[in-house]
Every structure is written in C-alpha cells, then in structure tokens.
Write a protein that holds these residues in place. Structure first.
Motif, PDB file in Angstrom:
ATOM      1  N   PHE A  83      35.622  41.079  46.923  1.00  0.00           N
ATOM      2  CA  PHE A  83      34.770  40.029  46.665  1.00  0.00           C
ATOM      3  C   PHE A  83      33.392  40.271  46.394  1.00  0.00           C
ATOM      4  N   ALA A  84      33.055  41.246  47.030  1.00  0.00           N
ATOM      5  CA  ALA A  84      31.746  41.641  46.985  1.00  0.00           C
ATOM      6  C   ALA A  84      31.354  42.430  45.199  1.00  0.00           C
ATOM      7  N   LEU A  85      32.697  43.135  44.935  1.00  0.00           N
ATOM      8  CA  LEU A  85      32.299  43.824  43.570  1.00  0.00           C
ATOM      9  C   LEU A  85      32.767  42.711  42.569  1.00  0.00           C
ATOM     10  N   LEU A  86      33.406  41.704  42.789  1.00  0.00           N
ATOM     11  CA  LEU A  86      33.848  40.545  41.931  1.00  0.00           C
ATOM     12  C   LEU A  86      32.520  39.944  41.500  1.00  0.00           C
ATOM     13  N   THR A 102      39.421  47.084  35.471  1.00  0.00           N
ATOM     14  CA  THR A 102      39.918  48.588  36.263  1.00  0.00           C
ATOM     15  C   THR A 102      39.873  48.590  37.718  1.00  0.00           C
ATOM     16  N   LEU A 103      38.935  47.783  38.103  1.00  0.00           N
ATOM     17  CA  LEU A 103      38.992  47.588  39.689  1.00  0.00           C
ATOM     18  C   LEU A 103      40.287  46.945  40.172  1.00  0.00           C
ATOM     19  N   GLU A 104      40.628  45.844  39.489  1.00  0.00           N
ATOM     20  CA  GLU A 104      41.848  44.972  39.851  1.00  0.00           C
ATOM     21  C   GLU A 104      43.185  46.080  39.745  1.00  0.00           C
ATOM     22  N   LEU A 105      43.098  46.710  38.540  1.00  0.00           N
ATOM     23  CA  LEU A 105      44.330  47.781  38.470  1.00  0.00           C
ATOM     24  C   LEU A 105      44.468  48.607  39.707  1.00  0.00           C
ATOM     25  N   LYS A 106      43.149  49.147  40.270  1.00  0.00           N
ATOM     26  CA  LYS A 106      43.360  50.038  41.241  1.00  0.00           C
ATOM     27  C   LYS A 106      43.738  49.568  42.475  1.00  0.00           C
ATOM     28  N   GLN A 116      48.201  42.555  48.025  1.00  0.00           N
ATOM     29  CA  GLN A 116      48.083  42.196  46.461  1.00  0.00           C
ATOM     30  C   GLN A 116      48.146  40.839  46.346  1.00  0.00           C
ATOM     31  N   GLN A 117      49.324  40.222  46.903  1.00  0.00           N
ATOM     32  CA  GLN A 117      49.820  38.783  46.918  1.00  0.00           C
ATOM     33  C   GLN A 117      48.445  37.886  47.521  1.00  0.00           C
ATOM     34  N   ASN A 123      41.751  34.773  45.413  1.00  0.00           N
ATOM     35  CA  ASN A 123      41.179  34.658  43.980  1.00  0.00           C
ATOM     36  C   ASN A 123      41.077  33.326  43.517  1.00  0.00           C
ATOM     37  N   LYS A 124      42.317  32.602  43.765  1.00  0.00           N
ATOM     38  CA  LYS A 124      42.279  31.234  43.073  1.00  0.00           C
ATOM     39  C   LYS A 124      41.591  30.172  43.950  1.00  0.00           C
ATOM     40  N   ILE A 125      41.572  30.219  45.226  1.00  0.00           N
ATOM     41  CA  ILE A 125      40.929  29.307  46.008  1.00  0.00           C
ATOM     42  C   ILE A 125      39.556  29.575  46.544  1.00  0.00           C
TER      43      ILE A 125
END
Length: 313
Positions: A83-86, A102-106, A116-117, A123-125
């Motif tokens: 979340f810091a990177l987001l 790219t971050l999310e792919l990694k 992952q789940q 990310n949604k909440i």
C-alpha cells in the motif's frame, strides 16, 4: 513445494550470485528441465535482469543481483509495503523506474495464493486519498543521482513564464501533494533555494564550479528558514482552518493550539509573496488574525481583485 514458494526461494538463492545454470535449479528443487525453464521465465517476468548463454544446461547471467526478496518480510510488512507503493499513483513522475502494473505482477508471481487473495480484497476495501497533478518532472532520477554524486548542473528553469539559467548543486528532493520540490545550492549567489522540479526545462552537468560536500550543504539547509531574507508570518484560524491546514501545508509551516483556536506559523521568501497570498486565501472566513500587517493588506487586495473579476464575468 508449490511454484510460488519455489520462486520465492529462488530469489533468495540467487540474491548473492552473478550467474547460475538450469542444472543447479534442477538439483536444488528436484524439478525437470522444462519446469526449470518455466521458472526462469517467471523470474524474468517479475523483473530479474537475466540473460542466457548457449549450453546443454543453459547458463544464465544476472545483470544486477541487488534483489529484495518478499521472503525476508512478514505478512504485515508485505501489506504495508504494497500500500505504500500504491501511493505513488498520485505522482505523474517519480525518481524510480516503476509501474504499478509491474509491481502487482511481481506480487502475483512470488506471493502465496492466500496473500494474493487477501491483497486483492484489501485493495477493494481500503481507499487511499491521492492528489494527482498533471505536472511532469522529467529529471527526478538525474537529481537523485546528482545529489548522491555531488554533481554540479546548469539548469534552465521557468519562473514567472520566463526562462532562467542557474548553476546549481541539488541538496534535497521532497514531495508535497503530488508535487516535487528540490532544495538547491545556487553556486552563483551562494544561497539555498527551493524550486519546483516540473519547472526545470533542461539539466546539464558542468565543471565550471567545484562541487561542495553534501554534508556541508545539508547543514546549510538547517538554517534555511532563519536567514534575514525570509519573512515570518502567523495566522490565527478556527477549527475549519485547522482542517484546511491538515489537508495542505508546506515544510516551513507549523500549527499549534492557541487559546480556543489555532496558530499557523511559517516563513516565506520575499519572492514567494504571491504564492503565500494565494495559499492563505483558501482559508477564507476561517482566518481570525494575520501578521505581519503588510501580508494582511496584500491578501485583502488580492481578495478584492478576485471579487471584482467575478462581478465582471
């Protein structure tokens, strides 16, 4: 061992290596050659700079082995880093070559399925407030490298819609509300100044001046707002003014309780009077008192000009 766990362990295994071959991976993880090839492909997809050499078991070179492995972090730390990177989404430009995709792919490649789940759901909440600027700063990476290497630059800088040339050494880089600022040492005036990075049009290394040690320049910044050329101001505001300050303020400003209200204190350079005037105007009727008097008059004059403009529309 599941693939995600194996890939994670491979990152740790390769962290201190300059090269490896498929045979090493096959023996270490008891996998087939085809599986080892697919794992190498996964490593490349998450950003490991690998290039191959011909051979029966395929030798691979690592161009940069400075790898930070997710396996070194706890579950909570992985969430925090993600979340810091987001929050970098709020910046049109950064000093780093990084895309959120790219971050999310990694993360998808190396994290266990459970994490992952949970990241997907979080990310949604969880919503992060961001201020997006359309301004692009083209030279952030050069500025960071210049600070570290104590490099002198000649820059072309836009100020009041006019281009200026300065010979500078960058000292610090900071961000505020999606905007990048740099503290510079002007080698011609021998003074510290703050400039907006998106206003830099050109940046070229030069040797016409000897650079100063970074440690010396950092000491200069500690007295930056104590020089005679800076004007101190204070503004008393109510609760609403405190909220406005919380949403947007600058490094030279502080706020403290004052009787039943709040007192904002700060400094500005004489050249920044128009900027500070426009900033303080947004406090509107939350302002109860302003010092010095000439700043109050400047804001009043600006407010009257804005009112006249709206009446003429």
């Amino acid at each position: 061992m599941k693939k995600a766990e194996r890939i994670n362990d491979m990152i740790l295994f390769l962290a201190d290596k300059n090269s490896f071959n498929l045979k090493e991976l096959m023996n270490r993880y008891t996998i087939s050659k085809s599986t080892a090839l697919r794992d190498v492909q996964s490593l490349e997809e998450i950003g490991l700079p690998i290039y191959s050499e011909l051979g029966r078991y395929g030798k691979y070179q690592l161009l940069d082995t400075r790898i930070i492995a997710p396996g070194l972090f706890t579950e909570g730390e992985i969430y925090a880093l993600y979340f810091a990177l987001l929050t970098l989404k709020s910046y049109r430009s950064t000093p780093f070559k990084m895309e959120i995709s790219t971050l999310e792919l990694k993360y998808n490649q190396v994290l266990p399925a459970k994490l992952q789940q949970e990241l997907l759901v979080m990310n949604k909440i969880i919503s992060l407030e961001q201020i997006n600027h359309s301004n692009t700063s083209l030279f952030l990476k050069d500025i960071v490298q210049g600070i570290l290497r104590e490099t002198v630059f000649t820059i072309c800088y836009m100020k009041n819609q006019k281009q200026q040339s300065m010979t500078v050494q960058f000292v610090q880089l900071s961000s505020k509300f999606g905007q990048w600022y740099a503290k510079i040492w002007n080698l011609e005036t021998r003074k510290i100044r703050v400039i907006r990075c998106d206003k830099i049009q050109e940046l070229t290394e030069t040797d016409i001046f000897e650079p100063r040690l970074l440690e010396e320049l950092l000491k200069e910044t500690t007295t930056f707002y104590q020089k005679d050329s800076f004007i101190s101001f204070s503004i008393e505001v109510d609760e609403k003014g405190k909220d406005i300050f919380s949403k947007e303020h600058y490094p030279s400003m502080t706020i403290e309780s004052y009787h039943e209200n709040y007192l904002i204190k700060g400094q500005y350079h004489a050249d920044e009077e128009d900027f500070i005037t426009d900033y303080l105007l947004q406090f509107g009727q939350s302002v109860l008192q302003i010092e010095p008097l000439h700043l109050q008059k400047k804001i009043s004059k600006r407010a009257i000009a804005i009112a006249d403009y709206w009446q003429q529309l």
